[in-house]
Design a protein around this motif. Structure first.
Motif, mmCIF file in Angstrom:
data_model
loop_
_atom_site.group_PDB
_atom_site.id
_atom_site.type_symbol
_atom_site.label_atom_id
_atom_site.label_comp_id
_atom_site.label_asym_id
_atom_site.label_seq_id
_atom_site.Cartn_x
_atom_site.Cartn_y
_atom_site.Cartn_z
ATOM 1 N N UNK A 16 -44.528 -13.046 -2.152
ATOM 2 C CA UNK A 16 -44.418 -11.713 -1.525
ATOM 3 C C UNK A 16 -42.973 -11.227 -1.626
ATOM 4 N N UNK A 17 -42.032 -12.108 -1.290
ATOM 5 C CA UNK A 17 -40.621 -11.733 -1.341
ATOM 6 C C UNK A 17 -40.192 -11.374 -2.763
ATOM 7 N N UNK A 18 -40.546 -12.200 -3.728
ATOM 8 C CA UNK A 18 -40.140 -11.938 -5.108
ATOM 9 C C UNK A 18 -40.748 -10.635 -5.640
ATOM 10 N N UNK A 35 -31.297 -16.214 -4.291
ATOM 11 C CA UNK A 35 -31.031 -15.488 -3.050
ATOM 12 C C UNK A 35 -32.296 -15.207 -2.237
ATOM 13 N N UNK A 36 -33.421 -15.804 -2.620
ATOM 14 C CA UNK A 36 -34.614 -15.623 -1.803
ATOM 15 C C UNK A 36 -34.398 -16.315 -0.464
ATOM 16 N N UNK A 37 -34.841 -15.674 0.602
ATOM 17 C CA UNK A 37 -34.607 -16.201 1.940
ATOM 18 C C UNK A 37 -35.773 -17.009 2.475
ATOM 19 N N UNK A 68 -32.345 -10.451 15.302
ATOM 20 C CA UNK A 68 -31.892 -9.968 14.004
ATOM 21 C C UNK A 68 -33.055 -10.037 13.025
ATOM 22 N N UNK A 69 -33.352 -8.915 12.396
ATOM 23 C CA UNK A 69 -34.384 -8.864 11.364
ATOM 24 C C UNK A 69 -33.713 -9.274 10.062
ATOM 25 N N UNK A 70 -33.973 -10.488 9.647
ATOM 26 C CA UNK A 70 -33.347 -11.002 8.432
ATOM 27 C C UNK A 70 -33.983 -10.411 7.189
ATOM 28 N N UNK A 71 -35.285 -10.182 7.274
ATOM 29 C CA UNK A 71 -35.971 -9.605 6.110
ATOM 30 C C UNK A 71 -37.323 -9.070 6.521
ATOM 31 N N UNK A 102 -30.884 -5.732 21.772
ATOM 32 C CA UNK A 102 -30.972 -4.903 20.574
ATOM 33 C C UNK A 102 -31.530 -5.719 19.415
ATOM 34 N N UNK A 103 -31.927 -4.984 18.380
ATOM 35 C CA UNK A 103 -32.364 -5.582 17.121
ATOM 36 C C UNK A 103 -31.386 -5.102 16.060
ATOM 37 N N UNK A 104 -30.875 -6.026 15.260
ATOM 38 C CA UNK A 104 -29.951 -5.669 14.179
ATOM 39 C C UNK A 104 -30.567 -6.044 12.840
ATOM 40 N N UNK A 105 -29.997 -5.483 11.787
ATOM 41 C CA UNK A 105 -30.407 -5.805 10.421
ATOM 42 C C UNK A 105 -29.325 -5.332 9.471
ATOM 43 N N UNK A 106 -29.333 -5.851 8.262
ATOM 44 C CA UNK A 106 -28.475 -5.341 7.198
ATOM 45 C C UNK A 106 -29.400 -4.843 6.100
#
Length: 159
Positions: A16-18, A35-37, A68-71, A102-106
Motif C-alpha cells: 500500500x505504501x509503495x 525510506x518506506x516507513x 503525530x501522524x507519521x504517515x 494536538x496532532x502534528x505531521x510533516x
C-alpha cells in the motif's frame, strides 16, 4: 470501517505504501530507496487500517506530548472512496480520547493530496519556533534520509 491493524497485516501494508508513494512521480518526486516507513513497524497498535485486506493505513506515534501522524497512505486503486478522510477522523478521535493536545505531521507543501488536503481537514502550518525538540529531530531525520526532495511543512491541529 477503520480499525486497529492486526500483526499479520503489517507486511501487506508495504505494498500500500509503495503504491501510494508511486503517485508522487506524477509531480516529479521520487523517494530515495529504503525510506518506506511501515515495514519497520512491529506494533499493530500504532496503525489504523481500513479494508479487508487493508487498502489504506494511518501510522501514528507520540511526539513532544502530542499525537503525530507519521504517515497516511491509501492504495491508488482505492482512492477517492473516502478512506483517507475516515482514517483522518479515526486519528483525530484517537487523539481526543487519549488526551492529546494536538496532532502534528510533516508533509509536502505543494502536493495537492498533501498540505492542501490536510488544510481541508483543519490543519495549519506550525511555525518552526513552536516545534518541540522531538519534532525538530524528525524534520532533521527526514532531511538526512533525503525525503525533503520538495518543500515540506510541519502542520498541526487540535483534535
Amino acid at each position: 470501517m477503520v480499525r486497529w491493524a492486526e500483526k499479520n497485516e503489517l507486511p501487506g501494508l508495504v505494498a500500500v505504501e509503495l503504491a501510494a508513494d508511486g503517485l508522487f512521480e506524477q509531480v516529479g518526486i521520487v523517494f530515495p530507496p529504503g525510506t518506506t516507513q511501515i515495514e519497520e513497524v512491529r506494533d499493530p497498535g500504532a496503525v489504523l487500517v481500513e479494508g479487508e485486506p487493508p487498502a489504506g493505513f494511518a501510522l501514528i506515534g507520540w511526539v513532544d506530548g502530542g499525537l503525530h501522524l507519521e504517515q497516511l497512505a491509501v492504495h491508488p486503486d482505492s482512492m477517492r472512496q473516502g478512506i483517507g478522510g475516515r482514517l483522518m477522523t479515526a486519528v483525530l478521535d484517537h487523539a481526543r480520547a487519549a488526551g492529546a493536545p494536538r496532532v502534528t505531521l510533516t508533509t509536502f507543501r505543494d502536493v495537492p493530496w498533501n498540505a492542501p488536503w490536510y488544510e481541508r481537514h483543519g490543519f495549519t502550518v506550525l511555525p518552526e519556533q513552536e516545534w518541540g525538540p522531538r519534532l525538530r529531530d524528525l524534520v532533521r531525520q527526514e532531511r538526512e534520509l533525503g525525503i525533503e526532495v520538495a518543500p515540506r511543512v510541519v502542520m498541526h491541529r487540535t483534535p
